[in-house]
Motif scaffolding. Structure first.
Motif, PDB file in Angstrom:
ATOM      1  N   ARG A 115       4.232  16.907   2.825  1.00 25.86           N
ATOM      2  CA  ARG A 115       3.475  15.701   3.013  1.00 25.86           C
ATOM      3  C   ARG A 115       4.168  14.811   1.772  1.00 25.86           C
ATOM      4  O   ARG A 115       3.534  15.361   0.560  1.00 25.86           O
ATOM      5  CB  ARG A 115       1.941  15.784   2.891  1.00 25.86           C
ATOM      6  CG  ARG A 115       1.181  14.502   3.259  1.00 25.86           C
ATOM      7  CD  ARG A 115      -0.334  15.012   3.177  1.00 25.86           C
ATOM      8  NE  ARG A 115      -0.553  15.855   4.539  1.00 25.86           N
ATOM      9  CZ  ARG A 115      -0.907  15.490   5.638  1.00 25.86           C
ATOM     10  NH1 ARG A 115      -0.997  14.096   5.844  1.00 25.86           N
ATOM     11  NH2 ARG A 115      -0.999  16.252   6.721  1.00 25.86           N
ATOM     12  N   VAL A 116       4.635  13.762   1.981  1.00 30.66           N
ATOM     13  CA  VAL A 116       5.089  12.761   0.841  1.00 30.66           C
ATOM     14  C   VAL A 116       4.599  11.715   0.907  1.00 30.66           C
ATOM     15  O   VAL A 116       4.103  10.775   1.746  1.00 30.66           O
ATOM     16  CB  VAL A 116       6.545  12.791   1.214  1.00 30.66           C
ATOM     17  CG1 VAL A 116       7.416  11.912   0.094  1.00 30.66           C
ATOM     18  CG2 VAL A 116       7.416  13.913   1.240  1.00 30.66           C
ATOM     19  N   THR A 117       3.848  11.269  -0.223  1.00 31.05           N
ATOM     20  CA  THR A 117       3.472   9.586  -0.602  1.00 31.05           C
ATOM     21  C   THR A 117       4.584   8.766  -1.206  1.00 31.05           C
ATOM     22  O   THR A 117       4.822   9.141  -2.132  1.00 31.05           O
ATOM     23  CB  THR A 117       2.221   9.765  -1.230  1.00 31.05           C
ATOM     24  OG1 THR A 117       1.202  10.796  -1.006  1.00 31.05           O
ATOM     25  CG2 THR A 117       1.609   8.512  -1.708  1.00 31.05           C
ATOM     26  N   LYS A 118       4.786   7.669  -0.489  1.00 33.17           N
ATOM     27  CA  LYS A 118       5.669   6.691  -0.888  1.00 33.17           C
ATOM     28  C   LYS A 118       5.061   5.759  -1.399  1.00 33.17           C
ATOM     29  O   LYS A 118       4.145   5.038  -1.047  1.00 33.17           O
ATOM     30  CB  LYS A 118       6.392   5.970   0.234  1.00 33.17           C
ATOM     31  CG  LYS A 118       7.600   5.358  -0.285  1.00 33.17           C
ATOM     32  CD  LYS A 118       8.458   4.834   0.930  1.00 33.17           C
ATOM     33  CE  LYS A 118       9.393   3.789   0.527  1.00 33.17           C
ATOM     34  NZ  LYS A 118      10.240   3.336   1.938  1.00 33.17           N
ATOM     35  N   LYS A 119       5.197   5.519  -2.951  1.00 32.69           N
ATOM     36  CA  LYS A 119       4.644   4.641  -3.812  1.00 32.69           C
ATOM     37  C   LYS A 119       4.960   3.072  -3.251  1.00 32.69           C
ATOM     38  O   LYS A 119       6.209   2.821  -3.182  1.00 32.69           O
ATOM     39  CB  LYS A 119       4.974   4.683  -5.165  1.00 32.69           C
ATOM     40  CG  LYS A 119       4.091   3.975  -6.097  1.00 32.69           C
ATOM     41  CD  LYS A 119       2.712   4.373  -6.138  1.00 32.69           C
ATOM     42  CE  LYS A 119       1.935   3.619  -7.360  1.00 32.69           C
ATOM     43  NZ  LYS A 119       0.346   3.827  -7.480  1.00 32.69           N
ATOM     44  N   GLY A 120       4.015   2.264  -3.060  1.00 32.65           N
ATOM     45  CA  GLY A 120       4.411   0.707  -2.685  1.00 32.65           C
ATOM     46  C   GLY A 120       4.807  -0.013  -3.986  1.00 32.65           C
ATOM     47  O   GLY A 120       4.439   0.281  -5.046  1.00 32.65           O
ATOM     48  N   PRO A 122       0.725  -1.115  -0.100  1.00 28.45           N
ATOM     49  CA  PRO A 122       0.198   0.045  -0.078  1.00 28.45           C
ATOM     50  C   PRO A 122       0.887   1.139  -0.116  1.00 28.45           C
ATOM     51  O   PRO A 122       1.996   1.060   0.646  1.00 28.45           O
ATOM     52  CB  PRO A 122      -0.908  -0.160   1.304  1.00 28.45           C
ATOM     53  CG  PRO A 122       0.102  -1.181   2.118  1.00 28.45           C
ATOM     54  CD  PRO A 122       0.627  -1.920   1.371  1.00 28.45           C
ATOM     55  N   ASP A 123       0.323   2.286  -0.588  1.00 25.13           N
ATOM     56  CA  ASP A 123       1.216   3.535  -0.548  1.00 25.13           C
ATOM     57  C   ASP A 123       1.078   3.848   0.790  1.00 25.13           C
ATOM     58  O   ASP A 123       0.164   3.776   1.579  1.00 25.13           O
ATOM     59  CB  ASP A 123       0.263   4.840  -1.399  1.00 25.13           C
ATOM     60  CG  ASP A 123       0.508   4.173  -2.975  1.00 25.13           C
ATOM     61  OD1 ASP A 123       1.315   3.236  -3.353  1.00 25.13           O
ATOM     62  OD2 ASP A 123      -0.358   4.918  -3.813  1.00 25.13           O
ATOM     63  N   VAL A 124       2.171   4.942   1.340  1.00 23.15           N
ATOM     64  CA  VAL A 124       2.221   5.399   2.516  1.00 23.15           C
ATOM     65  C   VAL A 124       2.441   6.729   2.423  1.00 23.15           C
ATOM     66  O   VAL A 124       3.269   7.038   1.757  1.00 23.15           O
ATOM     67  CB  VAL A 124       3.402   4.624   3.269  1.00 23.15           C
ATOM     68  CG1 VAL A 124       3.761   5.342   4.694  1.00 23.15           C
ATOM     69  CG2 VAL A 124       3.481   2.927   3.306  1.00 23.15           C
ATOM     70  N   THR A 125       1.686   7.300   2.980  1.00 24.00           N
ATOM     71  CA  THR A 125       1.997   9.030   3.177  1.00 24.00           C
ATOM     72  C   THR A 125       2.579   9.350   4.499  1.00 24.00           C
ATOM     73  O   THR A 125       1.992   9.012   5.511  1.00 24.00           O
ATOM     74  CB  THR A 125       0.358   9.580   3.056  1.00 24.00           C
ATOM     75  OG1 THR A 125       0.104   9.420   1.758  1.00 24.00           O
ATOM     76  CG2 THR A 125       0.703  11.101   3.030  1.00 24.00           C
ATOM     77  N   GLU A 126       3.628  10.144   4.471  1.00 21.34           N
ATOM     78  CA  GLU A 126       4.338  10.543   5.780  1.00 21.34           C
ATOM     79  C   GLU A 126       4.579  11.987   5.664  1.00 21.34           C
ATOM     80  O   GLU A 126       4.739  12.700   4.726  1.00 21.34           O
ATOM     81  CB  GLU A 126       5.084   9.785   6.232  1.00 21.34           C
ATOM     82  CG  GLU A 126       6.243   9.724   5.020  1.00 21.34           C
ATOM     83  CD  GLU A 126       7.436   8.983   5.361  1.00 21.34           C
ATOM     84  OE1 GLU A 126       7.370   8.090   6.286  1.00 21.34           O
ATOM     85  OE2 GLU A 126       8.390   8.635   4.689  1.00 21.34           O
ATOM     86  N   GLN A 127       4.325  12.706   6.858  1.00 22.43           N
ATOM     87  CA  GLN A 127       4.771  14.092   7.090  1.00 22.43           C
ATOM     88  C   GLN A 127       6.169  14.059   7.251  1.00 22.43           C
ATOM     89  O   GLN A 127       6.713  13.656   8.363  1.00 22.43           O
ATOM     90  CB  GLN A 127       4.046  14.622   8.181  1.00 22.43           C
ATOM     91  CG  GLN A 127       3.848  16.012   8.127  1.00 22.43           C
ATOM     92  CD  GLN A 127       3.035  16.774   7.193  1.00 22.43           C
ATOM     93  OE1 GLN A 127       2.160  15.960   6.644  1.00 22.43           O
ATOM     94  NE2 GLN A 127       3.284  18.049   7.016  1.00 22.43           N
TER      95      GLN A 127
END
Length: 720
Positions: free
Chosen positions: A117-122, A65-70
């Motif tokens: 806010r960065v979204t890391k693609k799974g 799953p994609d992960v969004t983190e600050q």
């Protein structure tokens, strides 16, 4: 979500290694999937056989799953000058993959900072598994490995094929030069060809079944059914249940069948132990017995094929077994020419361990140690026959010089006991005494595992303990104690045997004294000159047996971990009393008053730890400094402690804990109304001394601060 399949195909894996490795592979795959956020929706299962290790993981996500983190960057004051972004802000924006205008400002305890806010693609599951699985497979532990092609390529046996699939898609991984595909292989005899796996999941199981490869559960069920069917052809007969042998033949076959064979009834004149050992350990045959458990002249062999319609295989097995039985009979008859009493001197030429001397020297030490032990337990009220032990110790190892044991090493000890029953050990020795000596010799290797029974008699138990203690003492003195997973001399198993034997026979043996005497038996010997000068012998053995007793209390007795920790913290030199203390604490733990006392002891331990008293009473108690709650606690604690100690001395630990629980109201009142860490130094020291006296006074049963209370514990901070 797709199912995942991994199959490692290779040459036949030793049967004894399959179960442990199958479990390890499942655990490694499970941890990998969890670590990479690819947890399956169901339980990972296995399909193992002599030629393959396979795992099936149902419902694995196709991608992480994609992960969004600050993420936080530089401070706002550094990121902007005169309202314009500095290189620091621009660098942070590039790292985050956003425009500078999209950066946010957050206020922290240290000031204002930039944030994004960065979204890391799974990543796709196929990509992760292709990269990570070969490392997991290469990390599997094997007791022995083989090397081939390159010095770096090793596995238990040469790998011949790999199957790795997510549903119908092949996972492109490679291990030891073999690329994964979608083709497995069938039974080596019945379907020796490649078979295509259409997809992971039940289709894989169906394909292997059609290729005459059954799952472990199916193989066991098929073997049991055919054992029953074959035995029913003999009136009033049954096959002898043997879980270990059954597990072995399950792991030796992929499509099993059973045949019934026969042997000449004249071989039944040999002891049953010899016949069964030959059939079970050497030929992997099941014994057949009647309703009275008496051996019958038949055996059952498990084949890795679909039968023997012509009887050719059965004839071959019967011929081999006849030869083995003839050997056993010849060795039995040959050995009787030299009775056991003549063989003691022969032990001088049999090495026990290169630094510890011969088995003759070991025999002398074990005789001495077992004599000390028998006298010690006799003085403690245990009925024991020292003469039986002394004679059994003298003869216990003599069967190592017999031809039967040289051929069938599994029978060591057993052969000695059997020979002692049929030979003349001493002139005018009563038959009952000879049988008692024989039984002690027969049992002295017991227990060989935690599932094995202990020696049947006290004499056998004493000899078993002395024999094992001598080995452990010598190895530890040489500095050869077990480390990690390495235990080449099986010292853990022997220590487990000592613990189990003492516990089940309830022998009053102190471990410290036992191993002090065992070490003393080496004094002035050639072996002693080789002992390590850097090993703290007593401390090493104390820690070693604490681990063994912890294992026994948890795994064999089923005590909770906190109960085990609590009683071991109060000493473990006397195994029987340690078990009795654990039983008492377990029995008391449901009591509200006892649980409250345990909470109080935890608070006491915390206060004393913070005060750094070092476990020694700080000052003599001064009753003139007591407040009313302190006086009441002291007045009630002294008589209760005296009765507590008296009950402990009598082994009445449950009753002692009942007495301890009577302190609850006075302990509660003390903590409610007394400030332990008073500003006045004399009051503080006096109160700490009172708590320390209480803690030390009641520590004979357990360290109650180790008990974890299931009910809600007091969350108030202890008054200090």
């Amino acid at each position: 979500m797709p199912d995942f399949l991994l199959e490692i195909g290779c040459e036949e894996i030793p049967a004894r290694m399959i179960d442990a490795t199958s479990l390890e592979l499942r655990e490694r795959v499970h941890k990998l999937l969890e670590r990479e956020r690819l947890s399956p929706t169901g339980t990972i299962s296995a399909l193992d056989s002599p030629r393959r290790l396979a795992v099936l993981a149902p419902g694995v996500p196709a991608a992480q799953p994609d992960v969004t983190e600050q993420i936080t960057g530089p401070s706002a004051s550094i990121a902007f000058k005169d309202g314009q972004p500095t290189p620091a802000a621009q660098a942070f924006a590039r790292k985050a993959g956003v425009e500078v205008a999209h950066l946010e400002r957050v206020t922290t305890a240290k000031g204002e900072y930039l944030s994004a806010r960065v979204t890391k693609k799974g990543r796709p599951a196929c990509e992760i598994l292709s990269e990570m699985l070969p490392k997991e497979v290469a990390s599997i532990y094997w007791p022995k490995n083989m090397y081939w092609r390159k010095p770096t390529e090793k596995f238990v046996r040469p790998v011949r094929w790999l199957v790795a699939m997510l549903d119908g898609e092949v996972v492109p991984l490679e291990f030891d030069g073999v690329r994964a595909g979608d083709k497995s292989r069938g039974h080596r005899i019945l379907a020796d060809r490649q078979v295509q796996v259409p997809r992971a999941g039940s289709a894989y199981v169906d394909v292997l079944r059609q290729a005459k490869v059954l799952s472990r559960g199916e193989r066991e069920q098929q073997i049991r059914k055919q054992l029953d069917a074959a035995t029913r052809t003999i009136p009033a007969a049954r096959w002898r249940e043997d879980k270990t042998l059954l597990d072995t033949v399950v792991n030796l076959t992929e499509f099993p069948s059973v045949i019934l064979g026969n042997f000449d009834p004249e071989f039944l004149e040999l002891p049953e132990e010899v016949l069964v050992t030959v059939m079970r350990d050497h030929q992997k045959y099941f014994a057949v017995e009647d309703s009275q458990h008496k051996l019958l002249p038949h055996f059952l062999a498990v084949l890795n094929t679909d039968g023997d319609p012509q009887g050719v295989i059965r004839h071959g097995h019967e011929r081999v077994l006849r030869a083995r039985f003839n050997d056993a009979r010849f060795f039995w008859q040959t050995d009787q020419k030299h009775p056991l009493r003549e063989r003691t001197q022969w032990l001088k030429h049999v090495t026990f361990q290169k630094d510890l001397g011969s088995y003759y020297e070991k025999t002398i030490r074990v005789q001495r140690l077992s004599s000390w032990l028998s006298e010690s337990i006799r003085q403690r009220g245990i009925a024991v026959r020292p003469g039986v032990i002394h004679k059994a110790a003298c003869l216990a190892k003599t069967d190592l010089t017999t031809e039967l044991v040289k051929e069938f090493t599994e029978l060591q000890g057993i052969v000695g006991g059997l020979y002692a029953k049929v030979q003349e050990l001493d002139h005018d020795l009563p038959e009952s005494t000879r049988f008692a000596i024989a039984n002690a010799i027969y049992d002295h290797y017991k227990p060989e595992s935690m599932e094995d029974s202990v020696p049947r008699t006290v004499e056998g138990a004493v000899l078993s303990i002395a024999d094992k203690a001598d080995t452990i003492a010598g190895m530890f003195a040489l500095g050869l104690q077990p480390t990690g997973s390495k235990d080449p001399f099986a010292l853990r198993r022997q220590a487990n045997g000592i613990v189990k034997t003492i516990a089940e026979h309830k022998l009053p043996i102190a471990l410290g004294q036992l191993f002090g005497d065992a070490r003393e038996a080496y004094r002035d010997s050639a072996a002693e000159r080789k002992f390590s000068q850097t090993v703290d012998y007593a401390a090493a053995l104390r820690n070693f047996f604490r681990e063994r007793l912890e294992f026994y209390l948890k795994d064999a007795c089923g005590f909770r971990y906190d109960v085990v920790n609590a009683v071991l913290a109060s000493g473990h030199d006397d195994i029987v009393q340690t078990i009795a203390r654990a039983e008492a604490v377990s029995r008391m733990r449901g009591s509200t008053d006892f649980e409250s006392i345990c909470v109080a002891f935890k608070r006491i331990a915390n206060i004393l730890r913070q005060a750094n008293t070092g476990g020694v009473v700080i000052v003599p108690l001064n009753a003139d400094l007591f407040s009313q709650p302190e006086r009441e606690l002291d007045d009630h604690m002294r008589p209760i402690n005296a009765k507590f100690l008296r009950l402990c001395g009598q082994g009445q630990y449950f009753e002692a804990l009942v007495e301890l629980s009577k302190l609850r109201p006075y302990v509660d009142q003390f903590f409610d109304k007394v400030l332990v860490m008073a500003p006045e130094e004399n009051l503080k020291r006096n109160r700490l001394a009172l708590l320390e006296m209480m803690k030390n006074g009641f520590s004979q049963v357990a360290d109650f601060s180790e008990i974890v209370i299931d009910s809600k514990e007091s969350k108030e901070s202890p008054k200090q």
